[in-house]
Motif scaffolding. Structure first.
Motif, PDB file in Angstrom:
ATOM      1  N   LEU A 421      20.377  15.888  12.455  1.00  0.00           N
ATOM      2  CA  LEU A 421      20.780  16.666  11.276  1.00  0.00           C
ATOM      3  C   LEU A 421      21.718  15.882  10.361  1.00  0.00           C
ATOM      4  O   LEU A 421      22.019  16.313   9.253  1.00  0.00           O
ATOM      5  CB  LEU A 421      21.465  17.968  11.717  1.00  0.00           C
ATOM      6  CG  LEU A 421      20.570  18.977  12.462  1.00  0.00           C
ATOM      7  CD1 LEU A 421      21.385  20.166  12.924  1.00  0.00           C
ATOM      8  CD2 LEU A 421      19.409  19.433  11.581  1.00  0.00           C
ATOM      9  N   GLU A 422      22.170  14.731  10.835  1.00  0.00           N
ATOM     10  CA  GLU A 422      23.093  13.908  10.066  1.00  0.00           C
ATOM     11  C   GLU A 422      22.346  13.144   8.966  1.00  0.00           C
ATOM     12  O   GLU A 422      21.310  12.538   9.212  1.00  0.00           O
ATOM     13  CB  GLU A 422      23.798  12.918  11.001  1.00  0.00           C
ATOM     14  CG  GLU A 422      24.750  11.955  10.340  1.00  0.00           C
ATOM     15  CD  GLU A 422      25.903  12.629   9.635  1.00  0.00           C
ATOM     16  OE1 GLU A 422      26.012  12.442   8.411  1.00  0.00           O
ATOM     17  OE2 GLU A 422      26.668  13.335  10.315  1.00  0.00           O
ATOM     18  N   LYS A 423      22.871  13.181   7.743  1.00  0.00           N
ATOM     19  CA  LYS A 423      22.234  12.508   6.612  1.00  0.00           C
ATOM     20  C   LYS A 423      22.732  11.076   6.426  1.00  0.00           C
ATOM     21  O   LYS A 423      22.021  10.231   5.875  1.00  0.00           O
ATOM     22  CB  LYS A 423      22.476  13.294   5.311  1.00  0.00           C
ATOM     23  CG  LYS A 423      21.952  14.732   5.345  1.00  0.00           C
ATOM     24  CD  LYS A 423      20.458  14.775   5.582  1.00  0.00           C
ATOM     25  CE  LYS A 423      19.940  16.219   5.581  1.00  0.00           C
ATOM     26  NZ  LYS A 423      18.496  16.284   5.943  1.00  0.00           N
ATOM     27  N   ASP A 424      23.943  10.804   6.875  1.00  0.00           N
ATOM     28  CA  ASP A 424      24.516   9.474   6.705  1.00  0.00           C
ATOM     29  C   ASP A 424      24.070   8.571   7.861  1.00  0.00           C
ATOM     30  O   ASP A 424      24.330   8.882   9.031  1.00  0.00           O
ATOM     31  CB  ASP A 424      26.046   9.559   6.688  1.00  0.00           C
ATOM     32  CG  ASP A 424      26.681   8.199   6.514  1.00  0.00           C
ATOM     33  OD1 ASP A 424      26.701   7.710   5.379  1.00  0.00           O
ATOM     34  OD2 ASP A 424      27.140   7.620   7.533  1.00  0.00           O
ATOM     35  N   ALA A 428      24.938   8.852  11.861  1.00  0.00           N
ATOM     36  CA  ALA A 428      23.815   9.181  12.750  1.00  0.00           C
ATOM     37  C   ALA A 428      23.749   8.197  13.918  1.00  0.00           C
ATOM     38  O   ALA A 428      23.542   8.594  15.074  1.00  0.00           O
ATOM     39  CB  ALA A 428      22.507   9.169  11.967  1.00  0.00           C
ATOM     40  N   ALA A 473      11.183   9.786  10.208  1.00  0.00           N
ATOM     41  CA  ALA A 473      12.643   9.862  10.068  1.00  0.00           C
ATOM     42  C   ALA A 473      13.260  10.427  11.345  1.00  0.00           C
ATOM     43  O   ALA A 473      12.813  11.460  11.865  1.00  0.00           O
ATOM     44  CB  ALA A 473      13.006  10.736   8.875  1.00  0.00           C
ATOM     45  N   MET A 497      15.448   6.148   9.126  1.00  0.00           N
ATOM     46  CA  MET A 497      15.922   7.244   8.286  1.00  0.00           C
ATOM     47  C   MET A 497      15.509   7.002   6.843  1.00  0.00           C
ATOM     48  O   MET A 497      15.216   5.871   6.448  1.00  0.00           O
ATOM     49  CB  MET A 497      17.453   7.378   8.366  1.00  0.00           C
ATOM     50  CG  MET A 497      17.974   7.803   9.720  1.00  0.00           C
ATOM     51  SD  MET A 497      19.780   8.028   9.744  1.00  0.00           S
ATOM     52  CE  MET A 497      19.951   9.520   8.741  1.00  0.00           C
ATOM     53  N   LYS A 498      15.474   8.081   6.058  1.00  0.00           N
ATOM     54  CA  LYS A 498      15.203   7.958   4.622  1.00  0.00           C
ATOM     55  C   LYS A 498      16.452   7.400   3.947  1.00  0.00           C
ATOM     56  O   LYS A 498      17.560   7.857   4.191  1.00  0.00           O
ATOM     57  CB  LYS A 498      14.819   9.314   4.036  1.00  0.00           C
ATOM     58  CG  LYS A 498      13.483   9.836   4.567  1.00  0.00           C
ATOM     59  CD  LYS A 498      13.075  11.112   3.858  1.00  0.00           C
ATOM     60  CE  LYS A 498      11.766  11.663   4.431  1.00  0.00           C
ATOM     61  NZ  LYS A 498      10.625  10.746   4.228  1.00  0.00           N
ATOM     62  N   ASP A 499      16.245   6.406   3.098  1.00  0.00           N
ATOM     63  CA  ASP A 499      17.360   5.688   2.482  1.00  0.00           C
ATOM     64  C   ASP A 499      17.583   6.189   1.055  1.00  0.00           C
ATOM     65  O   ASP A 499      16.763   5.926   0.169  1.00  0.00           O
ATOM     66  CB  ASP A 499      17.054   4.190   2.473  1.00  0.00           C
ATOM     67  CG  ASP A 499      18.240   3.359   2.007  1.00  0.00           C
ATOM     68  OD1 ASP A 499      19.251   3.949   1.588  1.00  0.00           O
ATOM     69  OD2 ASP A 499      18.148   2.123   2.080  1.00  0.00           O
ATOM     70  N   PRO A 500      18.679   6.918   0.805  1.00  0.00           N
ATOM     71  CA  PRO A 500      18.932   7.430  -0.541  1.00  0.00           C
ATOM     72  C   PRO A 500      19.142   6.320  -1.567  1.00  0.00           C
ATOM     73  O   PRO A 500      18.958   6.519  -2.759  1.00  0.00           O
ATOM     74  CB  PRO A 500      20.209   8.273  -0.375  1.00  0.00           C
ATOM     75  CG  PRO A 500      20.850   7.764   0.877  1.00  0.00           C
ATOM     76  CD  PRO A 500      19.739   7.299   1.750  1.00  0.00           C
ATOM     77  N   PHE A 504      14.659   7.039  -1.204  1.00  0.00           N
ATOM     78  CA  PHE A 504      14.373   7.847  -0.007  1.00  0.00           C
ATOM     79  C   PHE A 504      13.163   7.327   0.774  1.00  0.00           C
ATOM     80  O   PHE A 504      12.465   8.075   1.447  1.00  0.00           O
ATOM     81  CB  PHE A 504      14.184   9.328  -0.384  1.00  0.00           C
ATOM     82  CG  PHE A 504      15.462   9.969  -0.849  1.00  0.00           C
ATOM     83  CD1 PHE A 504      16.390  10.452   0.054  1.00  0.00           C
ATOM     84  CD2 PHE A 504      15.744  10.051  -2.205  1.00  0.00           C
ATOM     85  CE1 PHE A 504      17.584  11.020  -0.374  1.00  0.00           C
ATOM     86  CE2 PHE A 504      16.929  10.617  -2.655  1.00  0.00           C
ATOM     87  CZ  PHE A 504      17.861  11.106  -1.741  1.00  0.00           C
TER      88      PHE A 504
END
Length: 605
Positions: A421-424, A428, A473, A497-500, A504
């Motif tokens: 659930l972590e976006k960073d 993560a 992801a 993970m998706k990279d902002p 993304f």
């Protein structure tokens, strides 16, 4: 124990090598048999074939991918030994023949005999060299500042420092939490202060993860120790993998640094030595200058290296106590004498210190009690501990294959949901290191591959991952092959993970040795695998807050005391074991015995 399988398989390479040896020895069948077995032995992690273990015995073999069975009858020992000595392809130690047979009935592949001989000779050379303490009162002041002592209690960290100060070889062994990496930072400060000139120091470990942990530990110690900033600046900020430090020459088995071109170092520190195999340790010691100090750190009770050899185990095999020399220095420093088992006259024993005090676990820790019981082979005591009320140790009967997914669901969600659930990416990666599922094996319903698939099913059904492709992801990955161009190494763990910052798009994120976030296109990654679950061997050098250790439903010889101990000591806060009690107990009874001549060379020459 010789073979790792109840019914061993011969590999194609074993057969091809044996056919070549047979051809070169005019069709000698005993040579064919011996070459086959010694090749297979090296594949199983042994350095040599001990004829005494197999003489007169009969074995049934199969070939990989072939159901046909083959029976091998080994000759009686003296017939076998004399027959081999007559062969053109078998030589005595010092001769240049494909196979080497020593007077202890050990048969080697030529290069492994050479690796072992060189390593043993170089270790003994370093072990025999002592250095005098020039300014005793000056050193005494520094030692007490770095290693404060408690009256009436022997300080093994201080003793380690004395050994490192006085010897060209210092071996510090101890279990997780005994402060080995913290200690080495203080020892380096001591060595710098006591040196007449600024020493060049190199730090290394066998894997990328282990070298990153060593670097982090040294950095933390530098912040805490009370020494001059100039001294701190000399302690290196970088730690290498052994391979990277020696600099591989592309497309060859050789290194840039070797016996003809030594490392630019006065002090070399090697962490996690139990994971270093014989060939690599032999190449490393050849590259270390003769006058340089070599400091080895590791847990002698852990699993041996995946590749042949049991170097740390052989070095510490008969360590009995404390050297009289070091204890006399200790008395001069502290004024306290202790009754202790002395090391005797063994050169190697005088270089070894085993740390006993655990700073991570309290005396009420179930993990500490359990690991000690397993290490001593006390299976009944281990089961009592598992069935007691220690909050950090849980034992459950192994669920059936049909119920495994159901039983895993709660553990998987509590262990992995937070990082998913972590976006960073950086956070993560940190959160992913809190929990891991370990197994001794890769294949079968309780093996790593099957468990990884079950975990993916659970997470997909809960909507936490979407397996649209292999780069989904949240997928954790474990690097299994070194890539020196990308600076990604065997044992490094990352997450897709998706990279902002890149529209993304999926990227593979890792935390570098310098603690910064690194990103890669997934397609560029070296060989890797999914890492929700990993083998105990792959987990060496890693630590997790919580570990779930799952043993298979049938006993296999790879389940040993060392493997169980290693699995348990990966956990910092909690270990949960799923197993059949009889398999767990049988594993504790079995101790790894790798055939090698290094132990005899170091201790009985």
């Amino acid at each position: 124990m010789f073979f790792l399988e109840p019914e061993p398989c011969l590999r194609e390479i074993d057969i091809h090598f044996a056919k070549l040896m047979k051809e070169l020895s005019d069709g000698d069948e005993i040579v064919f048999l011996s070459a086959c077995l010694v090749s297979r032995a090296v594949g199983d992690g042994h350095v040599c074939l001990d004829l005494r273990q197999l003489s007169g015995k009969e074995f049934t073999f199969s070939l990989r991918n072939n159901s046909k069975k083959y029976t091998i009858q080994c000759p009686e020992l003296h017939i076998w030994y004399e027959s081999l000595l007559k062969s053109k392809v078998v030589g005595r130690p010092g001769e240049y023949k494909p196979l080497i047979l020593d007077d202890k009935y050990r048969l080697y592949l030529q290069r492994y005999w050479d690796y072992e001989r060189i390593l043993g000779e170089e270790l003994l050379k370093k072990a025999s060299k002592k250095e005098k303490i020039q300014d005793f009162s000056f050193i005494k002041d520094i030692l007490f500042r770095l290693f404060p002592t408690e009256k009436g209690k022997i300080n093994l960290q201080l003793l380690s420092a004395i050994t490192a100060l006085r010897r060209k070889l210092c071996v510090i062994t101890g279990g997780p939490g005994t402060g080995k990496t913290t200690l080495i930072g203080k020892i380096l400060a001591l060595l710098i202060i006591s040196s007449k000139r600024e020493p060049k120091i190199l730090l290394c470990a066998p894997t990328g993860k282990a070298s990153a942990r060593l670097k982090q530990a040294i950095s933390e110690v530098k912040e805490r120790i009370e020494v001059d900033e100039k001294i701190k600046s000399i302690i290196p900020d970088e730690a290498y993998t052994v391979h990277r430090m020696l600099k591989p020459i592309p497309k060859t088995p050789y290194f840039f640094y070797n016996s003809q071109n030594r490392l630019p170092a006065d002090i070399v520190v090697v962490d996690e030595v139990s994971m270093v195999d014989l060939p690599l340790m032999s190449k490393l010691i050849q590259a270390i200058p003769e006058d340089a100090k070599l400091i080895l750190l590791g847990d002698k009770n852990q699993l041996s290296s995946v590749e042949p050899g049991s170097v740390l185990g052989d070095i510490c095999a008969y360590s009995t106590g404390i050297s009289k020399d070091s204890l006399e220095i200790y008395f001069r420093l502290t004024g306290e004498r202790f009754l202790a088992p002395f090391s005797g006259d063994h050169k190697i024993d005088e270089c070894i210190v085993e740390l006993k005090e655990n700073y991570r676990f309290s005396k009420r820790s179930g993990i500490a009690h359990l690991s000690e019981a397993v290490n001593r082979g006390e299976k009944e005591k281990a089961m009592v501990i598992l069935n007691s009320n220690f909050p950090d140790v849980v034992f459950r009967r192994l669920p059936s294959q049909e119920r495994l997914k159901y039983m895993l669901k709660e553990k998987v969600l509590s262990g992995y949901k937070e990082y998913l659930l972590e976006k960073d990416p950086y956070n993560a990666l940190k959160k992913f290191e809190k929990f891991r599922i370990l197994s001794p094996i890769r294949w079968g319903p309780y093996g790593v591959n099957s468990i990884n698939r079950i975990v993916e099913q659970i997470l997909r059904e809960e909507g936490l991952i979407s397996e649209e492709n292999q780069w989904y992801a949240g997928r954790p990955i474990l690097i299994t092959k070194n890539d020196y161009e990308l600076l990604l190494f065997n044992g490094d763990t990352g997450i897709i993970m998706k990279d902002p910052e890149r529209g993304f798009e999926e990227r593979a994120f890792f935390i570098g040795a310098d603690g910064t976030l690194r990103r890669f296109l997934p397609i560029r990654l070296p060989e890797h695998e999914t890492a929700f679950s990993m083998t105990v061997h792959k987990a060496q050098g890693s630590e997790f807050d919580e570990v779930l250790f799952i043993l298979p439903d049938t006993y296999i010889p790879i389940i040993t005391r060392e493997l169980i101990y290693t699995a348990i000591t990966r956990a910092k806060r909690r270990i949960e074991i799923w197993a059949k009690p009889e398999i767990f107990e049988k594993g504790i009874e079995q101790k790894i015995e790798r055939s090698s001549g290094l132990r005899d060379m170091l201790w009985f020459n």
